[in-house]
Write a protein that holds these residues in place. Structure first.
Motif, short mmCIF file in Angstrom:
data_model
loop_
_atom_site.label_atom_id
_atom_site.label_comp_id
_atom_site.label_asym_id
_atom_site.label_seq_id
_atom_site.Cartn_x
_atom_site.Cartn_y
_atom_site.Cartn_z
N LEU A 375 -18.95 2.86 -0.78
CA LEU A 375 -17.69 2.56 -0.10
C LEU A 375 -17.74 1.20 0.58
N LEU A 376 -18.88 0.88 1.18
CA LEU A 376 -19.03 -0.44 1.81
C LEU A 376 -18.95 -1.55 0.77
N MET A 377 -19.55 -1.32 -0.39
CA MET A 377 -19.52 -2.34 -1.45
C MET A 377 -18.10 -2.53 -1.97
N ILE A 378 -17.35 -1.42 -2.13
CA ILE A 378 -15.98 -1.53 -2.60
C ILE A 378 -15.13 -2.29 -1.58
N PHE A 379 -15.34 -2.00 -0.31
CA PHE A 379 -14.60 -2.72 0.75
C PHE A 379 -14.95 -4.20 0.73
N ALA A 380 -16.24 -4.52 0.56
CA ALA A 380 -16.64 -5.93 0.49
C ALA A 380 -16.05 -6.62 -0.73
N GLY A 381 -15.99 -5.89 -1.87
CA GLY A 381 -15.40 -6.46 -3.08
C GLY A 381 -13.92 -6.74 -2.91
N ARG A 382 -13.21 -5.83 -2.26
CA ARG A 382 -11.78 -6.06 -2.02
C ARG A 382 -11.57 -7.24 -1.09
#
Length: 390
Positions: A375-382
Motif C-alpha cells: 500500500l505504501l508503494m502504491i501511494f508513492a507511485g501515485r
C-alpha cells in the motif's frame, strides 16, 4: 436534477458495491484481523484469562491464579477443548502442548493442584516464568505475538521484544527474497515491455492488432500450464539447452531451472502482458504531433524522446510496474515449480499456515505485513505520477 442523477448513479452501482463488500472486503478484513485478535485461551479458559490480565507478570503468578489454571486444564480435558489452548501456547513456547496434556492427565487421575508447587511435582516446567508469560501473552483479546513472529521477534518473560533464535529466524529473509524477486521481475518487464508497447503504439492498426492478439494469447492459457511449459523448456535436456548446444554456444547444458534464473524467466513471461497493456493504452493517447513539434524545433530524436515522449509515458510505466510487482508478490505456483528450495516466496509460507498447520493468526500476520508495504508503494507511485509534468 443533478442531485437526483447522482443518487440514481449510486443506486445502479450499489448492488455491485454490496456484493464486493460481502464477498471480498469483509472476508479479507476478518482474516487479517486474526493477526491481532487472539481469543483461543479466552474461550477455553475464561477465568484464567481474567486472572492473567490482572497479574503484573513479574516472576511466578499468585497461587490463586495457578489453582484457576489447574482447574480449567482439568475442565478443558473433560470437554475436549484443551487442544485449542495447547496449540496456541505451543506457537509461543515449544513444548507447551506436551506440558498441558501431561498435566491434564495427572490432574484427571487425581493429582492435587493447590498451587505452583503441586503443578511442579507433576512437571518441573511449571516453575519456569516463561510458561506463565506465554499464557499472559495469549490472554487476549488483542495480541502482538503473530506480528512479532512474522518479523522473527517475540516477547520474553519480561515483555521485552527480542530476536528469535537464529535457527528459527526465517521470515525476514523470505520477505526480502519476495520483494527482491518481485522488483527484479518488474524491472525485467519494464525493459522488455516498453519497446513492445512503443512498437504497438507506433504501428498502423492493421499491423498492430495481430501483434496485440499475440500478447493477449497468454491470458487465454492457465498460469499453471505456462509455468509447466517453462519447466519443460528449461530443463537440462529441454528445448533451450538443446538449441544452445545445436548452434554451438554452449558445450554442456546450463542449469536454467530449479534456481532463481528459472523463476525470473517464468514469472517475467507470465506477467509481461500486465505491463504492456496499460502502457500501450497510455502511449496510444499521446498525440504524435508532440514528437514532430520537438523535431521541428531542432531536438534530435533521442532528446525529443527523453524530453517529450518518455515523461508522458511514465504514468503507464508506473501503473504497469505496480501491477506486475503486486501480482509477483503473491506468486506461489511458479516459484514452486521452477524454483529451488531457496527461491520460495512468502506466499508459500502463507499457504502452509492456512492449509496445513491451520495457524490462521500467523497466516494473517504474514499477509498483513505483505500488504502494508505494498500500500505504501502504491501511494508513492501515485504521488510520483502526479508530480510528472504534463
Amino acid at each position: 436534477m443533478p442531485e437526483l442523477r447522482r443518487w440514481w448513479r449510486f443506486a445502479l452501482v450499489a448492488p455491485l458495491l454490496l456484493f464486493l463488500l460481502a464477498s471480498f472486503v469483509a472476508p479479507v478484513l476478518m482474516m487479517l484481523s486474526r493477526a491481532v485478535i487472539d481469543r483461543d485461551l479466552e474461550r477455553v479458559w475464561p477465568d484464567s484469562a481474567v486472572a492473567l490480565r490482572q497479574w503484573d507478570g513479574e516472576g511466578l503468578p499468585p497461587e490463586a491464579l495457578a489453582r484457576t489454571v489447574a482447574r480449567e486444564i482439568r475442565t478443558a480435558r473433560q470437554e475436549g477443548t484443551l487442544n485449542q489452548v495447547a496449540n496456541r501456547l505451543n506457537y509461543d513456547m515449544v513444548g507447551s502442548r506436551s506440558l498441558l496434556y501431561a498435566t491434564a492427565d495427572r490432574l484427571h487421575a487425581g493429582a492435587p493442584a493447590n498451587g505452583i508447587a503441586d503443578l511442579a511435582r507433576i512437571d518441573p516446567r511449571w516453575e519456569r516464568p516463561e510458561i506463565w508469560a506465554a499464557m499472559r501473552h495469549a490472554d487476549g483479546p488483542l495480541t502482538s505475538h503473530y506480528l512479532l513472529a512474522a518479523l522473527d521477534r517475540r516477547l520474553d518473560a519480561d515483555d521485552r521484544i527480542v530476536n528469535v533464535p537464529a535457527e528459527q529466524a526465517v521470515f525476514t529473509n523470505i520477505y526480502l527474497r519476495t520483494f527482491k524477486i518481485s522488483a527484479i521481475v518488474a524491472l525485467l518487464c519494464i525493459a522488455l515491455g516498453y519497446p513492445v508497447a512503443y512498437l504497438l503504439a507506433s504501428l498502423p492498426e492493421r499491423k498492430a492488432n495481430p501483434l496485440l492478439i499475440l500478447i493477449l494469447l497468454p491470458f487465454w492459457t492457465s498460469a499453471l500450464v505456462r509455468t509447466a511449459a517453462w519447466a519443460v523448456f528449461l530443463q537440462t535436456n529441454g528445448v533451450v539447452n538443446n538449441a544452445l548446444q545445436a548452434v554451438g554456444l554452449i558445450d554442456a547444458p546450463l542449469q536454467l531451472i530449479y534456481n532463481r534464473l528459472g523463476v525470473y524467466i517464468a514469472m517475467t513471461h507470465v506477467l509481461l502482458p500486465f505491463f504492456i497493456l496499460p502502457l500501450y493504452g497510455v502511449m496510444k493517447g499521446i498525440p504524435p504531433t508532440a514528437m514532430r513539434a520537438a523535431s521541428s524545433l531542432g531536438a534530435p530524436p533521442v532528446r525529443a524522446f527523453l524530453s517529450v515522449y518518455l515523461p508522458q509515458t511514465l504514468p503507464g510505466v508506473a501503473a504497469g510496474a505496480i501491477i506486475v510487482f503486486t501480482l509477483a508478490l503473491g506468486y506461489y505456483v511458479t516459484p514452486a515449480l521452477v524454483g529451488g528450495g531457496a527461491d520460495q516466496m512468502i506466499s508459500a509460507s502463507i499457504a502452509f499456515y492456512t492449509n496445513q498447520s491451520l495457524n490462521w493468526g500467523m497466516a494473517a500476520a504474514l499477509s498483513l505485513l505483505l500488504l502494508l508495504p505494498l500500500l505504501l508503494m502504491i501511494f508513492a507511485g501515485r504521488t510520483m505520477v502526479r508530480t510528472v509534468p504534463a
